[in-house]
Write a protein that holds these residues in place. Structure first.
Motif, PDB file in Angstrom:
ATOM      1  N   ARG A   9     -10.816  -2.407   0.685  1.00 30.24           N
ATOM      2  CA  ARG A   9      -9.858  -1.836  -0.268  1.00 30.24           C
ATOM      3  C   ARG A   9      -9.023  -0.888   0.583  1.00 30.24           C
ATOM      4  NH1 ARG A   9      -8.709   2.924  -3.314  1.00 30.24           N
ATOM      5  NH2 ARG A   9      -7.949   2.447  -5.401  1.00 30.24           N
ATOM      6  N   ASN A  40      -2.367  -0.282  -4.137  1.00 30.32           N
ATOM      7  CA  ASN A  40      -3.574  -0.473  -3.337  1.00 30.32           C
ATOM      8  C   ASN A  40      -3.730  -1.965  -3.106  1.00 30.32           C
ATOM      9  OD1 ASN A  40      -4.223   2.295  -3.688  1.00 30.32           O
ATOM     10  ND2 ASN A  40      -5.131   1.808  -5.661  1.00 30.32           N
ATOM     11  N   SER A  59      -5.933   1.818   0.594  1.00 31.96           N
ATOM     12  CA  SER A  59      -5.156   2.682  -0.290  1.00 31.96           C
ATOM     13  C   SER A  59      -4.625   3.864   0.506  1.00 31.96           C
ATOM     14  CB  SER A  59      -6.041   3.178  -1.449  1.00 31.96           C
ATOM     15  OG  SER A  59      -7.141   3.920  -0.943  1.00 31.96           O
ATOM     16  N   THR A  60      -3.876   4.731  -0.149  1.00 30.61           N
ATOM     17  CA  THR A  60      -3.398   5.959   0.477  1.00 30.61           C
ATOM     18  C   THR A  60      -3.764   7.135  -0.410  1.00 30.61           C
ATOM     19  OG1 THR A  60      -1.222   5.690  -0.547  1.00 30.61           O
ATOM     20  CG2 THR A  60      -1.464   4.908   1.711  1.00 30.61           C
ATOM     21  N   ILE A  75       0.853  -1.179   0.000  1.00 26.98           N
ATOM     22  CA  ILE A  75       0.000   0.000   0.000  1.00 26.98           C
ATOM     23  C   ILE A  75       0.887   1.227   0.000  1.00 26.98           C
ATOM     24  CG2 ILE A  75      -2.045  -0.990   1.080  1.00 26.98           C
ATOM     25  CD1 ILE A  75      -1.048   0.058   3.755  1.00 26.98           C
ATOM     26  N   ASN A  92       2.021   5.207  -2.087  1.00 28.57           N
ATOM     27  CA  ASN A  92       2.293   5.786  -3.398  1.00 28.57           C
ATOM     28  C   ASN A  92       3.484   6.721  -3.295  1.00 28.57           C
ATOM     29  OD1 ASN A  92       0.990   8.863  -3.662  1.00 28.57           O
ATOM     30  ND2 ASN A  92       0.083   7.632  -2.037  1.00 28.57           N
ATOM     31  N   THR A 116       1.508   3.733  -7.591  1.00 31.05           N
ATOM     32  CA  THR A 116       0.488   3.520  -6.573  1.00 31.05           C
ATOM     33  C   THR A 116       0.326   2.036  -6.300  1.00 31.05           C
ATOM     34  OG1 THR A 116      -0.709   5.470  -7.321  1.00 31.05           O
ATOM     35  CG2 THR A 116      -1.939   3.895  -6.006  1.00 31.05           C
TER      36      THR A 116
END
Length: 192
Positions: free
Chosen positions: A176, A54, A178-179, A40, A42, A52
């Motif tokens: 999910r 995810n 993500s950042t 995870i 980016n 990126t």
């Protein structure tokens, strides 16, 4: 002299200049099916732009899970997701904001064989409330208090739903993770 016969000449070819043609191929997918490690984060690379990572993950309840015989015997406190940090790339001192969203449908295991697979998710509710990840000091685990509504939904689900894998997957499809995009540009970028 006189070591080799005249018919067995050795010729040496040489050059003082070489040209090497190199090409970078962007790998846009990797095999992720049932991987024990996920990425995870980016960062922004000066050559390739934004990179990126995810991840999508499913929570599986153990067989026969139940919290109590009756919902009146239990009180909700909190639901915490703990992630083990195995490593990081880039500037560890640059925090990133994690976003955790619930998947909209059951986890499509058969379709998840590479990293370019997208799974629909509900981006209207960040279950982790914008948790900031900071890797300074050699962080080994991240503990994120999740949205109370999700915790109550799981805690107060029927014992049949909790104890049966397929029913539990209908109750909660997965995450999910993500950042948010980092805003800076550097050769030593934000961590993944």
């Amino acid at each position: 002299a006189g070591v080799l016969p005249d018919s067995d000449l050795v010729e040496t070819q040489f050059t003082d200049t070489s040209t090497i043609v190199m090409e970078t191929l962007l790998v846009d997918s990797i095999d992720t099916y049932r991987s024990s490690r996920q990425m995870i984060g980016n960062y922004v690379d000066p050559e390739f732009g934004r990179i990126t990572a995810n991840t999508y993950t499913q929570v599986l309840a153990r067989a026969g899970l139940k919290f109590s015989e009756s919902a009146s015997n239990i009180t909700f406190d909190s639901l915490v997701l703990t992630l083990v940090v195995d490593g990081a790339y880039g500037k560890r001192e640059t925090p990133q904001t994690l976003r955790l969203y619930e998947l909209q449908d059951t986890f499509p295991e058969a379709d998840l064989d590479n990293s370019t697979t997208e799974i629909p998710f509900d981006d209207s509710n960040d279950l982790g409330n914008g948790y900031n990840v900071d890797f300074r000091g050699g962080v080994r685990t991240i503990s994120i208090r999740l949205d109370d509504e999700l915790g109550r939904r799981i805690l107060f689900a029927s014992n049949d739903t909790l104890g049966e894998s397929d029913l539990f997957q209908e109750l909660f499809h997965g995450f999910r993770i993500s950042t948010e995009p980092v805003e800076f540009f550097s050769r030593e970028p934000g961590a993944v």
